[in-house]
Write a protein that holds these residues in place. Sequence first.
Motif, PDB file in Angstrom:
ATOM      1  N   VAL A 322      33.415  39.615  43.156  1.00  0.00           N
ATOM      2  CA  VAL A 322      34.416  39.403  44.196  1.00  0.00           C
ATOM      3  C   VAL A 322      35.778  39.077  43.561  1.00  0.00           C
ATOM      4  N   TRP A 323      35.763  38.243  42.521  1.00  0.00           N
ATOM      5  CA  TRP A 323      37.003  37.889  41.842  1.00  0.00           C
ATOM      6  C   TRP A 323      37.576  39.089  41.085  1.00  0.00           C
ATOM      7  N   TYR A 324      36.689  39.861  40.489  1.00  0.00           N
ATOM      8  CA  TYR A 324      37.139  41.073  39.797  1.00  0.00           C
ATOM      9  C   TYR A 324      37.801  42.029  40.788  1.00  0.00           C
ATOM     10  N   ALA A 325      37.178  42.180  41.966  1.00  0.00           N
ATOM     11  CA  ALA A 325      37.757  43.049  42.995  1.00  0.00           C
ATOM     12  C   ALA A 325      39.109  42.512  43.461  1.00  0.00           C
ATOM     13  N   ALA A 326      39.236  41.179  43.524  1.00  0.00           N
ATOM     14  CA  ALA A 326      40.506  40.579  43.940  1.00  0.00           C
ATOM     15  C   ALA A 326      41.611  40.864  42.928  1.00  0.00           C
ATOM     16  N   VAL A 327      41.281  40.749  41.633  1.00  0.00           N
ATOM     17  CA  VAL A 327      42.275  41.022  40.593  1.00  0.00           C
ATOM     18  C   VAL A 327      42.716  42.484  40.637  1.00  0.00           C
ATOM     19  N   THR A 328      41.760  43.391  40.729  1.00  0.00           N
ATOM     20  CA  THR A 328      42.115  44.812  40.747  1.00  0.00           C
ATOM     21  C   THR A 328      42.893  45.164  42.006  1.00  0.00           C
ATOM     22  N   GLN A 329      42.570  44.526  43.132  1.00  0.00           N
ATOM     23  CA  GLN A 329      43.324  44.777  44.352  1.00  0.00           C
ATOM     24  C   GLN A 329      44.763  44.316  44.211  1.00  0.00           C
ATOM     25  N   VAL A 330      44.969  43.153  43.586  1.00  0.00           N
ATOM     26  CA  VAL A 330      46.330  42.663  43.364  1.00  0.00           C
ATOM     27  C   VAL A 330      47.089  43.638  42.465  1.00  0.00           C
ATOM     28  N   PHE A 331      46.405  44.177  41.442  1.00  0.00           N
ATOM     29  CA  PHE A 331      47.042  45.172  40.568  1.00  0.00           C
ATOM     30  C   PHE A 331      47.539  46.351  41.376  1.00  0.00           C
ATOM     31  N   PHE A 332      46.632  46.910  42.195  1.00  0.00           N
ATOM     32  CA  PHE A 332      46.983  48.123  42.926  1.00  0.00           C
ATOM     33  C   PHE A 332      47.949  47.829  44.061  1.00  0.00           C
ATOM     34  N   SER A 333      47.801  46.679  44.686  1.00  0.00           N
ATOM     35  CA  SER A 333      48.641  46.352  45.825  1.00  0.00           C
ATOM     36  C   SER A 333      50.084  46.115  45.397  1.00  0.00           C
ATOM     37  N   LEU A 334      50.284  45.307  44.362  1.00  0.00           N
ATOM     38  CA  LEU A 334      51.635  44.999  43.892  1.00  0.00           C
ATOM     39  C   LEU A 334      52.146  45.991  42.856  1.00  0.00           C
ATOM     40  N   ALA A 335      51.255  46.859  42.353  1.00  0.00           N
ATOM     41  CA  ALA A 335      51.613  47.835  41.307  1.00  0.00           C
ATOM     42  C   ALA A 335      52.052  47.145  40.021  1.00  0.00           C
ATOM     43  N   PHE A 545      41.079  36.919  31.535  1.00  0.00           N
ATOM     44  CA  PHE A 545      40.128  37.077  30.437  1.00  0.00           C
ATOM     45  C   PHE A 545      38.726  36.638  30.867  1.00  0.00           C
ATOM     46  N   THR A 546      38.647  35.548  31.621  1.00  0.00           N
ATOM     47  CA  THR A 546      37.349  35.064  32.099  1.00  0.00           C
ATOM     48  C   THR A 546      36.687  36.087  33.013  1.00  0.00           C
ATOM     49  N   ILE A 547      37.466  36.650  33.915  1.00  0.00           N
ATOM     50  CA  ILE A 547      36.925  37.659  34.831  1.00  0.00           C
ATOM     51  C   ILE A 547      36.466  38.894  34.073  1.00  0.00           C
ATOM     52  N   LEU A 548      37.243  39.311  33.065  1.00  0.00           N
ATOM     53  CA  LEU A 548      36.874  40.485  32.271  1.00  0.00           C
ATOM     54  C   LEU A 548      35.557  40.257  31.538  1.00  0.00           C
ATOM     55  N   VAL A 549      35.407  39.106  30.879  1.00  0.00           N
ATOM     56  CA  VAL A 549      34.185  38.803  30.133  1.00  0.00           C
ATOM     57  C   VAL A 549      32.989  38.731  31.063  1.00  0.00           C
ATOM     58  N   TYR A 550      33.149  38.046  32.179  1.00  0.00           N
ATOM     59  CA  TYR A 550      32.043  37.901  33.123  1.00  0.00           C
ATOM     60  C   TYR A 550      31.640  39.254  33.702  1.00  0.00           C
ATOM     61  N   MET A 551      32.640  40.102  33.964  1.00  0.00           N
ATOM     62  CA  MET A 551      32.349  41.429  34.498  1.00  0.00           C
ATOM     63  C   MET A 551      31.572  42.271  33.488  1.00  0.00           C
ATOM     64  N   LEU A 552      31.945  42.181  32.213  1.00  0.00           N
ATOM     65  CA  LEU A 552      31.248  42.943  31.184  1.00  0.00           C
ATOM     66  C   LEU A 552      29.815  42.440  30.994  1.00  0.00           C
ATOM     67  N   VAL A 553      29.630  41.115  31.086  1.00  0.00           N
ATOM     68  CA  VAL A 553      28.283  40.552  30.951  1.00  0.00           C
ATOM     69  C   VAL A 553      27.392  40.997  32.100  1.00  0.00           C
ATOM     70  N   ARG A 554      27.937  41.008  33.308  1.00  0.00           N
ATOM     71  CA  ARG A 554      27.159  41.375  34.488  1.00  0.00           C
ATOM     72  C   ARG A 554      27.299  42.853  34.857  1.00  0.00           C
ATOM     73  N   TYR A 555      27.775  43.656  33.924  1.00  0.00           N
ATOM     74  CA  TYR A 555      28.069  45.059  34.232  1.00  0.00           C
ATOM     75  C   TYR A 555      26.835  45.823  34.684  1.00  0.00           C
ATOM     76  N   GLU A 556      27.007  46.592  35.743  1.00  0.00           N
ATOM     77  CA  GLU A 556      25.990  47.535  36.206  1.00  0.00           C
ATOM     78  C   GLU A 556      26.622  48.913  36.278  1.00  0.00           C
ATOM     79  N   PRO A 557      25.855  49.958  36.015  1.00  0.00           N
ATOM     80  CA  PRO A 557      26.425  51.311  36.039  1.00  0.00           C
ATOM     81  C   PRO A 557      27.135  51.604  37.354  1.00  0.00           C
TER      82      PRO A 557
END
Length: 654
Positions: A322-335, A545-557
């Motif tokens: 959910v946090w990863y999705a929030a970060v990526t949404q902020v990226f795309f929303s604010l460009a 950085f925390t979100i990136l590491v956690y996302m990689l640890v919990r990564y699913e295809p």
Amino acid sequence: MESGNNHNNNNNNNNNGFVNQSFVGSLNASTISIPGAYKSKAPTNGSKPNPGAGDAHNQPEAEAEAEAGEGQQGKQRQSWNNDIEFLMSCIALSVGLGNVWRFPFTALENGGGAFVIPYLIVLVLVGKPVYYLEMLLGQFSSRGSVKVYDFSPIMRGVGYGQVLATGIVTTYYATLMALTLRYFVDSFYPTLPWSYCRPEWGANCLDSAGAASGDAAQGTVRTTSAEFYFTNIILREKPSIDDGIGYPSWSLALALAVAWVIIASIMFKGVKSSGKASYFLALFPYVVMLILLVRALTLPGAFDGVLYFLRPQWHKLLEAQVWYAAVTQVFFSLAICFGNIIMYASYNRFGHNIYRDANIVTTLDTFTSLLSGVIIFGILGNLAYENNTTDIASVVNGGPGLAFISYPDAIAKFKVLPQVFSVLFFLMLFVLGIGSNVGMASCLTTVIKDQFGHIKNWMIVVAIAVIGYLLGLLYITPGGQFVLNLLDFYGATFVALVLAIFELVAIGWIYGVKRLCRDVQFMLGIKTSLYYRICWAIVTPLLMFTILVYMLVRYEPLKYKDYTYQSGVYVFGWCLSAFGVGQVLFWAIPAVRRQPSDLSLCGRIRRAFEPLPNWGPADPGTLKRYQLYVQEGQANAIFQRSSIWHKIYDNIFG
């Protein structure tokens, strides 16, 4: 110049490293919009600022880099017609399909209200600080998203990697505009073609025009005709791409060509013409959205959908996805972290009040995202009501197509002239797409123009349009959404997140938060608050950085709907990500090699982290004052303690 030196000498008693407002603030700072004020004037004799005696042993590297920067800072740099055009262009860029198209489906996939809280937190801790940061860098240096790394040449690969991500997003953004054009044309039919079911769609089809569905069993979910129309007729979507992605749709190929012709025609004249168009591009969408808001909230069951969107699910806050999705949404929303904001700000006059503009754009962007969410989830609540179910998330498939399903479904329910509302809505979507797409494509143009100043602007624009069109054909095949989903994650989202961390470390710790804040003081005459200092130095990079590491640890295809890609596709995806992130190393090597050969390897690496001699404002006179200003700060720093902990403290709070 003598007068400037006298002012400087009169203010040497400052102990905090900042020069007096009478020396800097009155020359550069402005809190009001004065069109034409403080515009940089190109040097007439082609002379370069004196890099200083301390750089004499580095003349080969300094001259080569200064020559490369002259085209960027010198004679041909465009500027906005006035300050309002910059603000409107930023609104048109940042308030776009990321809000109306991407935010609702991202919220739907992450639990509705469960997503809103992380989104707002990430916006405050990541979005707003980074947006202001990129505005500052662009305006201060008058450089594009690659040349801006003259403050630390070894990190220039961050800019190139972001250009790659921007290019990928630009290609599929244009195909979304092609979809809106197709719907725009279909809106002129006497009966909206997605408002009724076809016999081949079976008994589970529900007329979007509002046919009663009381015979549906409790809990039985039926699919709207709007969703069938988008999936089966517009996309001609396949259940899998194991046997290939198919051939492009001729109607979408024609619409894509029209989209790129419009984008290219706006870009032909640069910011001078796009600035004028920004008034319409920024303001028109809100008129249509307010009309749709009234209609969505008057539908039966809409209140339940809005509650689902706004009611927090606190346990979801512990899920990294959910946090990863929030970060990526902020990226795309604010460009942000794609180079677009840096590029737009680089055309500003030096003393423009971007602190105000950054607050306006980020606040308006949040408001627009929430407004879009209320509209979409109001419609989803109505769909749940029509299906006799309380499960909001089950009434429509997620994914990028949500805005092309739920919005048309709502329009089909209009009893009076639905064609008028449909034309307005898809015109609005198209206008939003233009604002964002022109910004992203202009970023690519600026980078190329900065590197190859002899190439005419129209040639660059035509090349980008042709390449963008050819690549865009991939997305309008029956398997196009599978490709979009893949490239969106591996080529844009993941790359942007990793490079954003590099960007923040480069600015906050290599260049230094302290020096950046001194630059703000020099340019705007204001001191930077602790909120921005702490976010730039610690909170924002650490959270990402925390979100990136956690996302990689919990990564699913990665999946598209329920489809799992073949293993070779995942290999391609990770190779694409590695290529984007690997730009950092790729461009670091020549940056080190360009350093003076008489230095050791460690000395050359260390030198490559330091700003170039011509780093600073574009105007030669302002640059000279800035260099004196920096020397004064360095002289004050000599008397400070040199322990590592004091240096860390001084970088953040100094």
